[in-house]
Structure formats: structure tokens, C-alpha cells
Design a protein around this motif. Structure first.
Motif, PDB file in Angstrom:
ATOM      1  N   HIS A 315     -55.394 -17.990  -3.981  1.00  0.00           N
ATOM      2  CA  HIS A 315     -56.457 -18.030  -2.978  1.00  0.00           C
ATOM      3  C   HIS A 315     -57.570 -17.015  -3.261  1.00  0.00           C
ATOM      4  O   HIS A 315     -58.545 -16.945  -2.511  1.00  0.00           O
ATOM      5  CB  HIS A 315     -55.875 -17.778  -1.586  1.00  0.00           C
ATOM      6  CG  HIS A 315     -54.778 -18.730  -1.216  1.00  0.00           C
ATOM      7  ND1 HIS A 315     -54.978 -20.083  -1.055  1.00  0.00           N
ATOM      8  CD2 HIS A 315     -53.452 -18.510  -1.000  1.00  0.00           C
ATOM      9  CE1 HIS A 315     -53.839 -20.666  -0.738  1.00  0.00           C
ATOM     10  NE2 HIS A 315     -52.887 -19.734  -0.696  1.00  0.00           N
ATOM     11  N   SER A 316     -57.414 -16.230  -4.318  1.00  0.00           N
ATOM     12  CA  SER A 316     -58.406 -15.209  -4.653  1.00  0.00           C
ATOM     13  C   SER A 316     -59.663 -15.843  -5.232  1.00  0.00           C
ATOM     14  O   SER A 316     -59.661 -17.011  -5.671  1.00  0.00           O
ATOM     15  CB  SER A 316     -57.830 -14.230  -5.687  1.00  0.00           C
ATOM     16  OG  SER A 316     -56.651 -13.616  -5.237  1.00  0.00           O
ATOM     17  N   ASP A 317     -60.752 -15.065  -5.226  1.00  0.00           N
ATOM     18  CA  ASP A 317     -61.914 -15.474  -6.011  1.00  0.00           C
ATOM     19  C   ASP A 317     -61.491 -15.549  -7.475  1.00  0.00           C
ATOM     20  O   ASP A 317     -60.540 -14.867  -7.905  1.00  0.00           O
ATOM     21  CB  ASP A 317     -63.053 -14.455  -5.848  1.00  0.00           C
ATOM     22  CG  ASP A 317     -63.766 -14.599  -4.505  1.00  0.00           C
ATOM     23  OD1 ASP A 317     -63.788 -15.730  -3.974  1.00  0.00           O
ATOM     24  OD2 ASP A 317     -64.279 -13.586  -3.995  1.00  0.00           O
ATOM     25  N   PRO A 318     -62.170 -16.344  -8.278  1.00  0.00           N
ATOM     26  CA  PRO A 318     -61.706 -16.549  -9.662  1.00  0.00           C
ATOM     27  C   PRO A 318     -61.766 -15.281 -10.513  1.00  0.00           C
ATOM     28  O   PRO A 318     -62.582 -14.381 -10.266  1.00  0.00           O
ATOM     29  CB  PRO A 318     -62.662 -17.614 -10.199  1.00  0.00           C
ATOM     30  CG  PRO A 318     -63.867 -17.538  -9.327  1.00  0.00           C
ATOM     31  CD  PRO A 318     -63.368 -17.140  -7.975  1.00  0.00           C
ATOM     32  N   VAL A 319     -60.891 -15.252 -11.505  1.00  0.00           N
ATOM     33  CA  VAL A 319     -60.969 -14.248 -12.568  1.00  0.00           C
ATOM     34  C   VAL A 319     -61.907 -14.804 -13.628  1.00  0.00           C
ATOM     35  O   VAL A 319     -61.729 -15.930 -14.091  1.00  0.00           O
ATOM     36  CB  VAL A 319     -59.589 -13.963 -13.175  1.00  0.00           C
ATOM     37  CG1 VAL A 319     -59.724 -13.070 -14.411  1.00  0.00           C
ATOM     38  CG2 VAL A 319     -58.667 -13.316 -12.149  1.00  0.00           C
ATOM     39  N   MET A 320     -62.918 -14.023 -13.997  1.00  0.00           N
ATOM     40  CA  MET A 320     -63.835 -14.447 -15.046  1.00  0.00           C
ATOM     41  C   MET A 320     -63.292 -13.978 -16.390  1.00  0.00           C
ATOM     42  O   MET A 320     -63.124 -12.773 -16.613  1.00  0.00           O
ATOM     43  CB  MET A 320     -65.232 -13.879 -14.824  1.00  0.00           C
ATOM     44  CG  MET A 320     -66.235 -14.280 -15.902  1.00  0.00           C
ATOM     45  SD  MET A 320     -67.919 -13.699 -15.551  1.00  0.00           S
ATOM     46  CE  MET A 320     -68.369 -14.802 -14.209  1.00  0.00           C
ATOM     47  N   VAL A 321     -62.988 -14.915 -17.275  1.00  0.00           N
ATOM     48  CA  VAL A 321     -62.539 -14.611 -18.629  1.00  0.00           C
ATOM     49  C   VAL A 321     -63.724 -14.778 -19.565  1.00  0.00           C
ATOM     50  O   VAL A 321     -64.351 -15.844 -19.608  1.00  0.00           O
ATOM     51  CB  VAL A 321     -61.385 -15.533 -19.058  1.00  0.00           C
ATOM     52  CG1 VAL A 321     -60.967 -15.229 -20.494  1.00  0.00           C
ATOM     53  CG2 VAL A 321     -60.198 -15.380 -18.105  1.00  0.00           C
ATOM     54  N   VAL A 322     -64.021 -13.727 -20.322  1.00  0.00           N
ATOM     55  CA  VAL A 322     -65.167 -13.744 -21.241  1.00  0.00           C
ATOM     56  C   VAL A 322     -64.644 -13.731 -22.672  1.00  0.00           C
ATOM     57  O   VAL A 322     -63.901 -12.830 -23.069  1.00  0.00           O
ATOM     58  CB  VAL A 322     -66.084 -12.535 -21.005  1.00  0.00           C
ATOM     59  CG1 VAL A 322     -67.301 -12.602 -21.934  1.00  0.00           C
ATOM     60  CG2 VAL A 322     -66.522 -12.457 -19.559  1.00  0.00           C
ATOM     61  N   GLY A 323     -65.024 -14.745 -23.453  1.00  0.00           N
ATOM     62  CA  GLY A 323     -64.595 -14.826 -24.845  1.00  0.00           C
ATOM     63  C   GLY A 323     -64.157 -16.229 -25.201  1.00  0.00           C
ATOM     64  O   GLY A 323     -63.766 -17.017 -24.343  1.00  0.00           O
ATOM     65  N   ALA A 324     -64.216 -16.563 -26.497  1.00  0.00           N
ATOM     66  CA  ALA A 324     -63.873 -17.907 -26.951  1.00  0.00           C
ATOM     67  C   ALA A 324     -62.867 -17.879 -28.092  1.00  0.00           C
ATOM     68  O   ALA A 324     -62.784 -18.814 -28.889  1.00  0.00           O
ATOM     69  CB  ALA A 324     -65.134 -18.652 -27.391  1.00  0.00           C
ATOM     70  N   GLY A 325     -62.072 -16.808 -28.150  1.00  0.00           N
ATOM     71  CA  GLY A 325     -61.045 -16.709 -29.180  1.00  0.00           C
ATOM     72  C   GLY A 325     -59.663 -17.005 -28.627  1.00  0.00           C
ATOM     73  O   GLY A 325     -59.492 -17.405 -27.467  1.00  0.00           O
TER      74      GLY A 325
END
Length: 516
Positions: A315-325
């Protein structure tokens, strides 16, 4: 090229009586106890590879191997043997060792090794392996539930078959064999394998667990050591060769952590090997608010800790994952398994041929191709939204992350910026690679890199070494192996130890011949 490492006179580190206070002497100090350091310790302990009776499928290499089949590979010309070999490493000795251990591996073959190992106790080269944690290095810190990128048998070290070990380990631990998908291994098993390898091969006496190196400096030795008991002159290394007093020596200082106690240590050695890997310092993005440690993190374990503390849930706001590896993909898989909503931001286009996912076979890596399909989806998946060709501009109060999209061409041909997007997040997990911590060298080791004006990078700017001895091009007696020289897969890291051990063996044999 002129040596750029800091010179200090031996007297600077000597006690008032002319002897090195609290200094231990050995021939080789290995910094890092991951697969490279473990393999080098095995070789320096007098374990030498010889060609066995299995013919190599490459006829040109097979002919070379039979020319001096009675001699160890360590004693032979590695440049000659590795000439003409091709593969997925840029280091010729790494390709040689790989094709000897796993002939035709790139063709999907599972052929027997062309090497046998003989133990020569008299050829032991005194050494110490320094590492902060248990043998295995960074493998001991990874998420054990993840699968390795490489096949399980490619993770093995000399003389200890990984498959056989895994079967025995699984039976003894779980009463059965856990078959990883398509013969890939669980990271927890790989970490345990390296720890068991050190014990099984009798290498424990060479490992100083709990040690952190704080300083590596070159010593200009211009005087002899005096034995306080006999009053006689002796050399500083355990080979007790007087000529060592006329050569450069290295001082390695650090701290040994034992429970709650810290004890300083100091080694002097003519040879130092850097086998530290490249995961120590995470790469950071330069945007406003990047220093907000409550929101912006660079380690998946921080997210797992937040989940364990009930700070994050579905139910949390999303976790932003940065990166494409693959590290970012692993984080997405982990978060998806916990039903944590995800916003995925990366700078590349999903059609970029440089994306790692395009090099992985679908059947062998289905979980990564699932992530790639999610990345390409314009409509998104439940609990997942991707933002390709985007980057973070800033973090604002209230956990508002501002994104900037790509420049687009409008109907009349003008280029316009995409409007900024504001995304409410619970955390921002930045996973865009890492670099080694070489602060013990000063200038973080930049002086030793191929381009000394830039930070050391395993992909773009490795340590500059001789391709056959792995000795630094800028500092005599200093060596580098593994990711520091561009070999990121365990399959190829055995080449560096082979090159170093071969160089040391030949150097010491030449010294013996000179003294006779």
C-alpha cells in the motif's frame, strides 16, 4: 613509465633500534579474499597445473601444449600459449585458463578439463590474504536467494568440482538436491562453496579474516635488516635473499577487527596483489536532493530493511528503481515478490542494443527477460511503471521526485522538451554500477589506471597491467586481478592468478640461478 607511487625511506617506518616495530614479513600480500584471491593462494601454496591426457579440441593449442607437457603451465611461455585465442575476455591469459578448464564452453559443450594439478610443497611462496569478511569476498554479501548469471560449474575453482560439492552440500543441509534452473547456481551456495574451498584445500592459515587495509606504500630499501638476536644482516622477506634489500618493498597497513577489538597490522612484502573487486563504492547521480539518505539509497539491503521494519508494503507509494542493468533487474524481481509497487527509471531506450538483456538467452534467463518485457510495455504492468529515456532532476519535499523525459520532435519539426513529471515515491533506489575502493593507495588508485585522469572503472578504465604477468605498468611489484583489470566473471578470474604465479615462479627461479 616513471613510477608514480609515493616513495618513503625505510627509516620512516623503523623503530628506534633499527628494526621494524610490529612489522610482519612475507613475500606476497593479497588484498581481497574473493575468488581471485582464493585462487592465487591455491597456486602460491605449491599447487601447479599441468596438461593432462585429454586432448584439447583446438588443434593449434593442443600442439603447443604437447611441446612441453612435462613442464607446468606456470613454467611455460603464457604469451605463446595464449596467442590466437578468442573469447569473452580481453585478457589473453584469462582466455587460456578458461579454455584449459572448460574447453569449448562458449559452444555449449561440457568437456573435461585439460589440466591436472600437482602439489609441490617445496614451491610454496609465503603469502597472506587480507579480507574484511569470510573467504568469498562480495559473494558473502549478496542476496543468497538470487541465481548466478553464469552456469554453476563456471563458478568453481581448481580441483573442487562445484556440481559434486553442491550435491553433497544440499544433501547434508536439506536432505536433498536443490536443482537450480538450467544449472545456474544460487548465490548462497556459491558463497558457501568458496568458504568450504579454503578449508578443504588447507588454505586457512594464509587468510586473515576481518582485516581492512588502510594504506599501501612503496618502501625504498637502502639498508639491511639486522637480526636483534644474532646481530647478523638478513633480508626482509621470508626467502632470506640479500638482494631483496636492494629492491623496492611494499608496506601494507590496516586494522584487524576481532569482536569489538581493533588491532593494527603492518606487512612488508616485495609483491602486493590487489584483488578487491569493484562493488565497494556505488555510483551516484548528481541531482538536487541526492543526499537525502532517508529517501535515496544505493543498496537493495536498505529496501529490505525498510520492508522488515514495516516501512514499506503493497500500500506504500512506489519504490523508484533507477538503472537498466542486472542489479536493477534483481531489485525489481525482489520488490515484485513482496508486492511493493515500482516505478522504473532509466536513461536508455528500450531498443538500445547495449542493454544487457539483449545478450541473454531467453530460456536460460527467463526472469530477466520478464523484467525486459515489463520495461518495454507502454501500458505498464500492475504495480509497475517504466520511464525509459528519463532521468531524475530533483527530489522535492514530501518525497516528490521530478523526472525529465526525452526531447521530442513536434509536428512542425521543432524540438521540444517533454514536460516534467512529478512522482510520489517512498524510496529511490539508485543502482547504476559501482567502483572499487582503492583509497589505501591515495588518489583512489587513479594513477594506476589506463587513463590516470579518471576514476578506476572495470568497464571503462581498468588498472593498467602487463597482460601476461598482471604487474602494474606504473609500479613494480604491484599487481591487479579480477574486475580491476576488466574480468568480471569468475569463469575468467583464474587467469590473473595464473599470470601472477607464473611471473613470481619464474622470477624466483631466475634469482636462484643467479645466486648459484
Amino acid at each position: 613509465m616513471k613510477d608514480r607511487m609515493e616513495d618513503i625511506q625505510l627509516q620512516d617506518v623503523m623503530g628506534s633500534q633499527g628494526t621494524c616495530t610490529g612489522v610482519l614479513h612475507t613475500d606476497v600480500v593479497i588484498i581481497g579474499n574473493g575468488p581471485s584471491g582464493i585462487c592465487l593462494s591455491y597456486l602460491l601454496s605449491g599447487n601447479w597445473p599441468y596438461v593432462n591426457n585429454h586432448p584439447h579440441p583446438n588443434p593449434f593449442l593442443e600442439r603447443k601444449l604437447r611441446e612441453n607437457s612435462d613442464c607446468s603451465i606456470l613454467q611455460q611461455d603464457l604469451q605463446y600459449l595464449s596467442e590466437g585465442l578468442e573469447g569473452r575476455s580481453n585478457n589473453p591469459v584469462a582466455l587460456l585458463m578458461d579454455t584449459l578448464c572448460h574447453p569449448n564452453a562458449d559452444l555449449g559443450m561440457d568437456e573435461p578439463s585439460c589440466l591436472q594439478w600437482n602439489h609441490h610443497p617445496a614451491r610454496n611462496i609465503p603469502h597472506v590474504v587480507l579480507g574484511r569478511g569470510p573467504p568469498g569476498g562480495a559473494w558473502q554479501d549478496m542476496d543468497g536467494s538470487m541465481l548466478t548469471l553464469s552456469l554453476g560449474n563456471w563458478m568453481e575453482l581448481p580441483q573442487m568440482d562445484f556440481r559434486q560439492w553442491a550435491q553433497h552440500h544440499r544433501r547434508s543441509q536439506h536432505g536433498g538436491v536443490n536443482c537450480a534452473r538450467q544449472d545456474r547456481a544460487y548465490i548462497s551456495d556459491v558463497a558457501q562453496y568458496y568458504s568450504d574451498y579454503v578449508k578443504h584445500m588447507g588454505l586457512e592459515k594464509n587468510f586473515l579474516v576481518g582485516s581492512t587495509v588502510t594504506s599501501v606504500r612503496r618502501l625504498v630499501v637502502d639498508c639491511a635488516f639486522i637480526n636483534q638476536e644474532s646481530g647478523e644482516q638478513e633480508a626482509s622477506c621470508q626467502l632470506h635473499r640479500p638482494e631483496c634489500c636492494r629492491k623496492n618493498m611494499w608496506e601494507v597497513r590496516g586494522v584487524l577487527q576481532a569482536d569489538d577489538l581493533q588491532q593494527p597490522f603492518c606487512y612488508h612484502a616485495p609483491h602486493v596483489v590487489m584483488a578487491t573487486g569493484t562493488t565497494d563504492i556505488p555510483n551516484r547521480l548528481d541531482f538536487k536532493g541526492d543526499n537525502d539518505n532517508d529517501v535515496v539509497v544505493h543498496d537493495l539491503r536498505e529496501i529490505e530493511k525498510a520492508i522488515a521494519n514495516k516501512e514499506l508494503d503493497e500500500h506504500s507509494d512506489p519504490v523508484m528503481v533507477v538503472g537498466a542493468g542486472l542489479t536493477a533487474a534483481d531489485a525489481i524481481l525482489c520488490l515484485r515478490s513482496r508486492k511493493i509497487p515500482i516505478v522504473h527509471v532509466f536513461r536508455r531506450d528500450v531498443k538500445d542494443q547495449g542493454l544487457i538483456f539483449k545478450t541473454l538467452p531467453d530460456g536460460l534467463y527467463p526472469e530477466y527477460h520478464t523484467v525486459y518485457q515489463m520495461m518495454k510495455s507502454k501500458d505498464g504492468y500492475p504495480g509497475y511503471k517504466s520511464y525509459p529515456r528519463h532521468e531524475i532532476l530533483e527530489m522535492r519535499a514530501g518525497r516528490k521526485c521530478v523526472l525529465k523525459g526525452p526531447v521530442r520532435r513536434c509536428l512542425i519539426g521543432r524540438m521540444i522538451d517533454c514536460p516534467e513529471k512529478v512522482v510520489h515515491v517512498s524510496k529511490v533506489l539508485v543502482l547504476i554500477g559501482a567502483r572499487p575502493n582503492l583509497s589505501f593507495l591515495g588518489n583512489n588508485g587513479m594513477d594506476l589506471a589506463v587513463d590516470s585522469t579518471k576514476q578506476v572503472s572495470c568497464k571503462k578504465n581498468p588498472i593498467d597491467v602487463d597482460p601476461y604477468t598482471f604487474e602494474s605498468a606504473r609500479a613494480q611489484g604491484l599487481y591487479a586481478v579480477g574486475p580491476l583489470v576488466g574480468d568480471n566473471f569468475v569463469r575468467f578470474v583464474k587467469g590473473g592468478p595464473l599470470g601472477i604465479a607464473s611471473h613470481l615462479v619464474k622470477t624466483m627461479m631466475d634469482s636462484d640461478a643467479t645466486m648459484m
